[in-house]
Design an enzyme around this catalytic site. Sequence first.
Site, PDB file in Angstrom:
ATOM      1  N   LEU A  49      11.304 -20.593  -4.317  1.00 41.82           N
ATOM      2  CA  LEU A  49      10.315 -19.659  -3.761  1.00 41.82           C
ATOM      3  C   LEU A  49       9.031 -19.669  -4.600  1.00 41.82           C
ATOM      4  O   LEU A  49       9.095 -19.636  -5.840  1.00 41.82           O
ATOM      5  CB  LEU A  49      10.904 -18.236  -3.790  1.00 41.82           C
ATOM      6  CG  LEU A  49       9.948 -17.087  -3.476  1.00 41.82           C
ATOM      7  CD1 LEU A  49       9.666 -17.022  -1.975  1.00 41.82           C
ATOM      8  CD2 LEU A  49      10.507 -15.745  -3.978  1.00 41.82           C
ATOM      9  N   LEU A 106      -7.509  -5.091   6.765  1.00 47.35           N
ATOM     10  CA  LEU A 106      -7.170  -6.225   5.894  1.00 47.35           C
ATOM     11  C   LEU A 106      -7.609  -6.019   4.436  1.00 47.35           C
ATOM     12  O   LEU A 106      -7.103  -6.687   3.540  1.00 47.35           O
ATOM     13  CB  LEU A 106      -7.812  -7.506   6.449  1.00 47.35           C
ATOM     14  CG  LEU A 106      -7.223  -8.025   7.773  1.00 47.35           C
ATOM     15  CD1 LEU A 106      -7.958  -9.262   8.231  1.00 47.35           C
ATOM     16  CD2 LEU A 106      -5.730  -8.288   7.633  1.00 47.35           C
ATOM     17  N   ARG A 153      -0.057   9.261 -10.211  1.00 48.02           N
ATOM     18  CA  ARG A 153      -0.201   8.050  -9.393  1.00 48.02           C
ATOM     19  C   ARG A 153       0.521   6.857 -10.019  1.00 48.02           C
ATOM     20  O   ARG A 153       1.121   6.021  -9.334  1.00 48.02           O
ATOM     21  CB  ARG A 153      -1.684   7.716  -9.184  1.00 48.02           C
ATOM     22  CG  ARG A 153      -2.401   8.627  -8.201  1.00 48.02           C
ATOM     23  CD  ARG A 153      -3.886   8.303  -8.116  1.00 48.02           C
ATOM     24  NE  ARG A 153      -4.119   6.910  -7.750  1.00 48.02           N
ATOM     25  CZ  ARG A 153      -4.103   6.452  -6.490  1.00 48.02           C
ATOM     26  NH1 ARG A 153      -3.818   7.295  -5.509  1.00 48.02           N
ATOM     27  NH2 ARG A 153      -4.334   5.180  -6.208  1.00 48.02           N
ATOM     28  N   HIS A 205       2.994   3.398  -8.837  1.00 48.68           N
ATOM     29  CA  HIS A 205       2.819   1.970  -9.166  1.00 48.68           C
ATOM     30  C   HIS A 205       4.077   1.428  -9.847  1.00 48.68           C
ATOM     31  O   HIS A 205       4.529   0.309  -9.538  1.00 48.68           O
ATOM     32  CB  HIS A 205       1.611   1.799 -10.086  1.00 48.68           C
ATOM     33  CG  HIS A 205       0.314   2.214  -9.456  1.00 48.68           C
ATOM     34  ND1 HIS A 205      -0.006   1.939  -8.148  1.00 48.68           N
ATOM     35  CD2 HIS A 205      -0.750   2.922  -9.963  1.00 48.68           C
ATOM     36  CE1 HIS A 205      -1.203   2.444  -7.870  1.00 48.68           C
ATOM     37  NE2 HIS A 205      -1.677   3.033  -8.950  1.00 48.68           N
ATOM     38  N   TRP A 223     -11.097  -2.184  -9.449  1.00 47.40           N
ATOM     39  CA  TRP A 223     -11.740  -1.849 -10.748  1.00 47.40           C
ATOM     40  C   TRP A 223     -12.446  -0.499 -10.672  1.00 47.40           C
ATOM     41  O   TRP A 223     -12.730   0.126 -11.693  1.00 47.40           O
ATOM     42  CB  TRP A 223     -12.737  -2.938 -11.136  1.00 47.40           C
ATOM     43  CG  TRP A 223     -12.130  -4.268 -11.405  1.00 47.40           C
ATOM     44  CD1 TRP A 223     -12.267  -5.388 -10.644  1.00 47.40           C
ATOM     45  CD2 TRP A 223     -11.266  -4.652 -12.492  1.00 47.40           C
ATOM     46  NE1 TRP A 223     -11.554  -6.440 -11.183  1.00 47.40           N
ATOM     47  CE2 TRP A 223     -10.937  -6.008 -12.321  1.00 47.40           C
ATOM     48  CE3 TRP A 223     -10.736  -3.972 -13.604  1.00 47.40           C
ATOM     49  CZ2 TRP A 223     -10.103  -6.712 -13.205  1.00 47.40           C
ATOM     50  CZ3 TRP A 223      -9.916  -4.663 -14.492  1.00 47.40           C
ATOM     51  CH2 TRP A 223      -9.606  -6.009 -14.286  1.00 47.40           C
ATOM     52  N   ASP A 235       0.823  -1.211   0.000  1.00 42.58           N
ATOM     53  CA  ASP A 235       0.000   0.000   0.000  1.00 42.58           C
ATOM     54  C   ASP A 235       0.863   1.269   0.000  1.00 42.58           C
ATOM     55  O   ASP A 235       2.001   1.256   0.462  1.00 42.58           O
ATOM     56  CB  ASP A 235      -0.846  -0.024   1.288  1.00 42.58           C
ATOM     57  CG  ASP A 235      -2.202   0.601   1.096  1.00 42.58           C
ATOM     58  OD1 ASP A 235      -2.470   1.123  -0.016  1.00 42.58           O
ATOM     59  OD2 ASP A 235      -2.984   0.599   2.039  1.00 42.58           O
ATOM     60  N   GLY A 236       0.302   2.354  -0.506  1.00 45.38           N
ATOM     61  CA  GLY A 236       0.974   3.657  -0.412  1.00 45.38           C
ATOM     62  C   GLY A 236       1.598   4.146  -1.709  1.00 45.38           C
ATOM     63  O   GLY A 236       2.308   5.152  -1.732  1.00 45.38           O
TER      64      GLY A 236
HETATM   65  C1  LIG Z   1      -1.771  -5.245 -11.191  1.00 45.84           C
HETATM   66  C2  LIG Z   1      -0.361  -5.228 -10.696  1.00 45.84           C
HETATM   67  C3  LIG Z   1       0.126  -4.105 -10.009  1.00 45.84           C
HETATM   68  C4  LIG Z   1       1.430  -4.098  -9.575  1.00 45.84           C
HETATM   69  N1  LIG Z   1       1.904  -2.994  -8.873  1.00 45.84           N
HETATM   70  C5  LIG Z   1       3.277  -2.816  -8.406  1.00 45.84           C
HETATM   71  C6  LIG Z   1       3.433  -3.186  -6.953  1.00 45.84           C
HETATM   72  C7  LIG Z   1       2.666  -2.254  -6.034  1.00 45.84           C
HETATM   73  C8  LIG Z   1       1.212  -2.525  -6.026  1.00 45.84           C
HETATM   74  C9  LIG Z   1       0.384  -2.099  -7.155  1.00 45.84           C
HETATM   75  C10 LIG Z   1       1.016  -1.911  -8.476  1.00 45.84           C
HETATM   76  N2  LIG Z   1       2.213  -5.191  -9.844  1.00 45.84           N
HETATM   77  N3  LIG Z   1       3.514  -5.461  -9.523  1.00 45.84           N
HETATM   78  C11 LIG Z   1       3.776  -6.710  -9.973  1.00 45.84           C
HETATM   79  C12 LIG Z   1       2.658  -7.255 -10.576  1.00 45.84           C
HETATM   80  C13 LIG Z   1       2.516  -8.604 -11.144  1.00 45.84           C
HETATM   81  C14 LIG Z   1       1.285  -9.278 -11.068  1.00 45.84           C
HETATM   82  C15 LIG Z   1       1.170 -10.558 -11.576  1.00 45.84           C
HETATM   83  C16 LIG Z   1       2.272 -11.162 -12.147  1.00 45.84           C
HETATM   84  F1  LIG Z   1       2.175 -12.428 -12.633  1.00 45.84           F
HETATM   85  C17 LIG Z   1       3.483 -10.506 -12.238  1.00 45.84           C
HETATM   86  C18 LIG Z   1       3.612  -9.229 -11.727  1.00 45.84           C
HETATM   87  C19 LIG Z   1       1.675  -6.275 -10.497  1.00 45.84           C
HETATM   88  N4  LIG Z   1       0.398  -6.310 -10.925  1.00 45.84           N
END
Ligand SMILES: Cc1cc(N2CCCCCC2)n2ncc(-c3ccc(F)cc3)c2n1
Length: 257
Positions: A148, A212, A50, A54, A86, A37-38
Amino acid sequence: MLGKIWKNYGQLPSSVEYTKEDVLQHPVPEHVAIIMDGNGRWAKKRALPRVAGHYEGMQVVRKITRFANELGIKVLTLYAFSTENWKRPKQEVEYLMKLPEQFLATFLPELIEENVNVRVIGNRSQLPEHTRRAVEKAIEETKHNTGLVLNFALNYGSRAEITYAMQEMAKQVQQGDLSPEQINEEVVSSYLMTKDLKDPDLLIRTSGEIRLSNFMLWQLAYTEFWFTDVLWPDFTEQHLLQAIAEFQKRGRRFGGV
Ligand SMILES: Cc1cc(N2CCCCCC2)n2ncc(-c3ccc(F)cc3)c2n1
């Protein structure tokens, strides 16, 4: 004042530093789950869009995945996108739905090299085709890996997961393949998306939120929680070491005395 006390719950004074060696003196948590988060707040503090938060957050996913693997953590579950996300602006959702393929395009070879097993929990049928294709490729190409388990919660909601499990159990009872008397906690767990995983030992949530957010509600029954005000893009290996060191100091009783 009370809010402030809770805001720093589980967060050690920043002067306390831990080394990898300190943490490896004791058993590390087998399954660590993180609510990352954040990211939006991190960008806002820097007058950035924003999506910059991400993107930065995704770099931290790489870094923490590598470090978790080094520490010998067996399962790392990361809450990447909830069923509630969404509702965010269309452009932000479109950007987020491109992150899995961006992440995998540059990181999947290293994950394969490191024997990492990529999994995804959540409703994949509602994902855009390009997103679903990227994650299913990663799942397929790492399914025999024994290192892992990197488990992304993607379009995941715990209440939806539990509701679907109840529907499936009801169908089995209706078909005569399951009797109500047989339904116990073990059977319920076997109908969840996490059926092949042990419950998380440690949950970390960043950005100071103490809730949560519809994440693994059944699975977190006996999990230790560690909250930190640190925003996910600022989360470092040292923060993970602090969380694990705090976990190692707690005596888990699983409801006993
Ligand atoms: C939607 C979303 C958002 C997302 N953020 C980066 C981390 C911070 C939280 C929100 C944004 N990340 N970071 C990695 C993935 C990902 C997901 C599935 C996968 F198989 C491989 C990588 C990801 N997916």
